[in-house]
Design a protein around this motif. Structure first.
Motif, PDB file in Angstrom:
ATOM      1  N   TRP A 224       0.832  -1.193   0.000  1.00 51.78           N
ATOM      2  CA  TRP A 224       0.000   0.000   0.000  1.00 51.78           C
ATOM      3  C   TRP A 224       0.877   1.258   0.000  1.00 51.78           C
ATOM      4  N   PRO A 225       0.303   2.466  -0.027  1.00 51.88           N
ATOM      5  CA  PRO A 225       1.127   3.680  -0.085  1.00 51.88           C
ATOM      6  C   PRO A 225       2.123   3.780   1.073  1.00 51.88           C
ATOM      7  N   VAL A 226       3.321   4.242   0.746  1.00 51.60           N
ATOM      8  CA  VAL A 226       4.366   4.396   1.760  1.00 51.60           C
ATOM      9  C   VAL A 226       3.917   5.366   2.845  1.00 51.60           C
ATOM     10  N   ILE A 227       3.328   6.482   2.440  1.00 48.73           N
ATOM     11  CA  ILE A 227       2.817   7.483   3.379  1.00 48.73           C
ATOM     12  C   ILE A 227       1.368   7.746   2.993  1.00 48.73           C
ATOM     13  N   LEU A 228       0.443   7.175   3.738  1.00 51.25           N
ATOM     14  CA  LEU A 228      -0.985   7.296   3.460  1.00 51.25           C
ATOM     15  C   LEU A 228      -1.584   8.292   4.444  1.00 51.25           C
ATOM     16  N   ARG A 229      -2.354   9.245   3.916  1.00 48.05           N
ATOM     17  CA  ARG A 229      -3.003  10.246   4.765  1.00 48.05           C
ATOM     18  C   ARG A 229      -4.492  10.297   4.450  1.00 48.05           C
ATOM     19  N   THR A 237       5.286  16.589   3.480  1.00 46.60           N
ATOM     20  CA  THR A 237       5.970  15.341   3.143  1.00 46.60           C
ATOM     21  C   THR A 237       7.135  15.720   2.247  1.00 46.60           C
ATOM     22  N   GLU A 238       8.361  15.462   2.689  1.00 43.39           N
ATOM     23  CA  GLU A 238       9.509  15.951   1.923  1.00 43.39           C
ATOM     24  C   GLU A 238      10.664  14.958   1.927  1.00 43.39           C
ATOM     25  N   LEU A 256       3.811   6.237  -3.629  1.00 43.37           N
ATOM     26  CA  LEU A 256       4.654   6.857  -2.617  1.00 43.37           C
ATOM     27  C   LEU A 256       3.756   7.519  -1.573  1.00 43.37           C
ATOM     28  N   THR A 257       2.847   8.406  -2.003  1.00 46.28           N
ATOM     29  CA  THR A 257       1.950   9.026  -1.034  1.00 46.28           C
ATOM     30  C   THR A 257       0.566   9.231  -1.633  1.00 46.28           C
ATOM     31  N   GLN A 258      -0.442   8.900  -0.857  1.00 53.80           N
ATOM     32  CA  GLN A 258      -1.825   9.182  -1.198  1.00 53.80           C
ATOM     33  C   GLN A 258      -2.420  10.033  -0.092  1.00 53.80           C
ATOM     34  N   GLN A 259      -3.176  11.086  -0.496  1.00 51.41           N
ATOM     35  CA  GLN A 259      -3.766  12.005   0.459  1.00 51.41           C
ATOM     36  C   GLN A 259      -5.259  12.093   0.198  1.00 51.41           C
ATOM     37  N   ILE A 260      -6.043  11.562   1.132  1.00 51.06           N
ATOM     38  CA  ILE A 260      -7.486  11.443   0.989  1.00 51.06           C
ATOM     39  C   ILE A 260      -8.153  12.479   1.894  1.00 51.06           C
ATOM     40  N   HIS A 261      -8.957  13.367   1.314  1.00 48.05           N
ATOM     41  CA  HIS A 261      -9.680  14.392   2.080  1.00 48.05           C
ATOM     42  C   HIS A 261      -8.720  15.223   2.941  1.00 48.05           C
ATOM     43  N   CYS A 262      -7.665  15.701   2.328  1.00 45.88           N
ATOM     44  CA  CYS A 262      -6.644  16.453   3.049  1.00 45.88           C
ATOM     45  C   CYS A 262      -6.660  17.931   2.658  1.00 45.88           C
ATOM     46  N   LEU A 263      -6.106  18.761   3.552  1.00 48.06           N
ATOM     47  CA  LEU A 263      -6.046  20.202   3.342  1.00 48.06           C
ATOM     48  C   LEU A 263      -4.674  20.735   3.700  1.00 48.06           C
ATOM     49  N   TYR A 264      -4.239  21.741   2.924  1.00 49.39           N
ATOM     50  CA  TYR A 264      -3.084  22.572   3.266  1.00 49.39           C
ATOM     51  C   TYR A 264      -1.801  21.759   3.410  1.00 49.39           C
ATOM     52  N   ALA A 272      10.039   8.788  -7.197  1.00 47.70           N
ATOM     53  CA  ALA A 272       9.555   7.413  -7.245  1.00 47.70           C
ATOM     54  C   ALA A 272      10.007   6.751  -8.534  1.00 47.70           C
ATOM     55  N   SER A 273      10.308   5.457  -8.450  1.00 51.66           N
ATOM     56  CA  SER A 273      10.711   4.677  -9.615  1.00 51.66           C
ATOM     57  C   SER A 273       9.841   3.433  -9.720  1.00 51.66           C
ATOM     58  N   ASN A 274       9.227   3.246 -10.890  1.00 51.31           N
ATOM     59  CA  ASN A 274       8.427   2.060 -11.192  1.00 51.31           C
ATOM     60  C   ASN A 274       7.258   1.892 -10.234  1.00 51.31           C
ATOM     61  N   ALA A 275       6.688   3.009  -9.799  1.00 49.75           N
ATOM     62  CA  ALA A 275       5.562   2.990  -8.874  1.00 49.75           C
ATOM     63  C   ALA A 275       4.252   3.167  -9.630  1.00 49.75           C
ATOM     64  N   ARG A 276       3.136   2.972  -8.936  1.00 49.46           N
ATOM     65  CA  ARG A 276       1.835   3.283  -9.542  1.00 49.46           C
ATOM     66  C   ARG A 276       1.662   4.795  -9.595  1.00 49.46           C
ATOM     67  N   HIS A 277       1.770   5.458  -8.441  1.00 50.19           N
ATOM     68  CA  HIS A 277       1.698   6.919  -8.387  1.00 50.19           C
ATOM     69  C   HIS A 277       2.760   7.441  -7.427  1.00 50.19           C
ATOM     70  N   LEU A 278       3.381   8.543  -7.794  1.00 51.99           N
ATOM     71  CA  LEU A 278       4.216   9.251  -6.830  1.00 51.99           C
ATOM     72  C   LEU A 278       3.320  10.002  -5.857  1.00 51.99           C
ATOM     73  N   ASN A 279       2.315  10.702  -6.392  1.00 54.23           N
ATOM     74  CA  ASN A 279       1.441  11.529  -5.560  1.00 54.23           C
ATOM     75  C   ASN A 279       0.006  11.401  -6.044  1.00 54.23           C
ATOM     76  N   ASP A 280      -0.914  11.132  -5.127  1.00 54.98           N
ATOM     77  CA  ASP A 280      -2.336  11.054  -5.434  1.00 54.98           C
ATOM     78  C   ASP A 280      -3.096  11.952  -4.462  1.00 54.98           C
ATOM     79  N   PHE A 281      -3.926  12.838  -5.011  1.00 51.58           N
ATOM     80  CA  PHE A 281      -4.860  13.618  -4.200  1.00 51.58           C
ATOM     81  C   PHE A 281      -6.263  13.081  -4.454  1.00 51.58           C
ATOM     82  N   THR A 282      -6.951  12.699  -3.383  1.00 45.83           N
ATOM     83  CA  THR A 282      -8.332  12.240  -3.473  1.00 45.83           C
ATOM     84  C   THR A 282      -9.183  13.139  -2.591  1.00 45.83           C
TER      85      THR A 282
END
Length: 443
Positions: A224-229, A237-238, A256-264, A272-282
């Protein structure tokens, strides 16, 4: 003179953990149970065999670049992306209230109607949601918000400007939440397991969290995502990375990171290498991605889910772009996304993306997909300036914007294609200025 460590910080060696040969789980739980400890250090490699639920605020983890593993970890529940090594979370409370709007809630307004403002204490936190439209999760708002002012008996101000308009009669639901505050995880190297979902593991999940940061987390072989929020506010996240996750096809895996219902939030200096997503905003808003780079990114390095994301900015990144393309279940919608100085192999924003801005974007064809090299964009308030691609294809699936569609000072090798028939036909006028194709002809 070296500063003496205080009782407010400790490390695993003080609990007998000198390397990864002995599981560090008991030591971690003992340190977390001592509320006076605010900093936990790891000066050696560590191995964990349990998945830890962390419900306390005001603590920093510093692994000092050491390797963390999860050999022999307990099995995860099926389809549980929050089965992280550290699931750091606040909690939803039982106080739930609803109101049917007596008047419209206008876009970019921060005063919300409630049933009884006496129940909304100043500085309290609430999950605010609305009744769904046609799709099961087609909701314009699902955010964790803080009360900043009591306006009158039926109105409060939240720390958020609503991204979408609501008509009278829409139902808003408020659930009180107790967030977790100021928990940071830093300087970890992480290697997951390679056997599949049950033993698959990732280091970090934040839920109902405020000002919780992650830095220098470098992972490989995760599931699953390395850093899930989810429901996070005000975070960074840096300098994080993901190489070669064990799964990228199953939905939700290999990020690498997915952010669900996040702000600011801000994501910066990641790769990221050979990943599905580097960054996802949901369903997220008012966030920024800066100086992040994906290779082997053919599933889309930078994506939004299409659950009414708004006011997102991408600056100085590289990788495939795909905005709001996850389908009608979530609304297929986004608004006010800006991309500046970006390079990638494909750009997709053909769903209901309004007021998209692309500036100095280069889309270069590669070998993976025949469609690579193209920009496929929704002509609803779209503005493209100083961009280069093989071809620009314009369709239109929404008509929300008040600003003109402008294509300016750009170069498209195969020109601009405007869809004129079918359900995605372009209905708006388009201004094309100083834009040429490979033969030097103005488009």
């Amino acid at each position: 003179m070296q500063k003496e460590k205080t009782s407010f910080e400790t490390d695993f060696s003080r609990f007998g953990i000198l390397d990864g040969s002995v599981s560090a789980d008991t030591a971690l739980e003992e340190m977390l149970s001592d509320e006076t400890i605010r900093v936990i250090h790891a000066y050696t490699p560590l191995n964990f065999t349990k998945r830890h639920l962390i419900k306390r605020s005001n603590i920093t983890f510093d692994f000092h670049g050491n390797m963390v593993t999860a050999i022999g970890i307990e099995h995860a529940n099926h389809n549980d992306p929050f089965s992280a090594l550290f699931h750091i979370t606040g909690e939803r409370l039982s106080d739930i209230r609803s109101v049917s709007l007596s008047h419209p809630l206008q876009e970019l307004y921060d005063i919300f109607e409630v049933d009884d403002s006496d129940q909304f204490e100043l500085d309290s936190w609430w999950i605010v949601t609305c009744n769904a439209l046609c799709g099961r999760e087609e909701k314009e708002i699902d955010k964790m918000l803080q009360v900043t002012e009591i306006i009158d008996k039926t109105h409060v101000r939240f720390n958020y400007k609503m991204g979408w308009p609501f008509e009278a009669g829409r139902v808003l639901t408020y659930q009180k939440v107790k967030p977790i505050f100021d928990v940071s995880v830093n300087n970890m190297r992480f290697t997951g397991n390679q056997e599949g979902e049950e033993t698959g593991v990732e280091p970090l999940a934040y839920e109902y969290a405020v000002n919780c940061n992650a830095s220098n987390i470098h992972a490989r072989f995760t599931y699953w995502p390395v850093i899930l929020r989810r429901h996070n506010t005000g975070y960074v996240t840096e300098r994080c990375s993901l190489h070669n996750p064990i799964e990228v096809v199953v939905g939700g895996t290999g990020y690498l990171t997915q952010q669900i219902h996040c702000l600011y939030g801000k994501v910066r200096d990641c790769e990221a290498s050979n990943a599905r997503h580097l960054n996802d905003f949901t369903g997220s808003a008012y966030c920024m991605v800066e100086n992040c780079h994906g290779d082997g990114d053919f599933h889309g390095a930078f994506v939004t889910h299409g659950q009414f994301e708004h006011d997102l900015t991408y600056t100085g990144n590289s990788g495939l772009l795909s905005f709001a393309n996850s389908g009608p279940t979530w609304g297929s919608s986004a608004k006010r996304i800006t991309v500046i100085r970006h390079v990638g192999c494909w750009g997709l924003a053909f769903a209901k993306v309004s007021d998209l801005t692309l500036q100095d974007v280069v889309i270069q064809k590669t070998e993976k997909y025949e469609e690579c090299g193209n920009l496929l964009l929704n002509a609803d308030g779209l503005q493209v300036r100083g961009c280069t691609a093989e071809r620009l294809v314009l369709t239109q699936r929404s008509n929300r914007s008040k600003r003109p569609v402008v294509i300016e000072n750009s170069y498209f090798t195969e020109g601009v294609e405007i869809t004129k028939t079918g359900e995605a036909a372009v209905k708006t006028k388009i201004r094309i200025i100083n834009t040429i194709d490979k033969d030097g002809k103005e488009c």
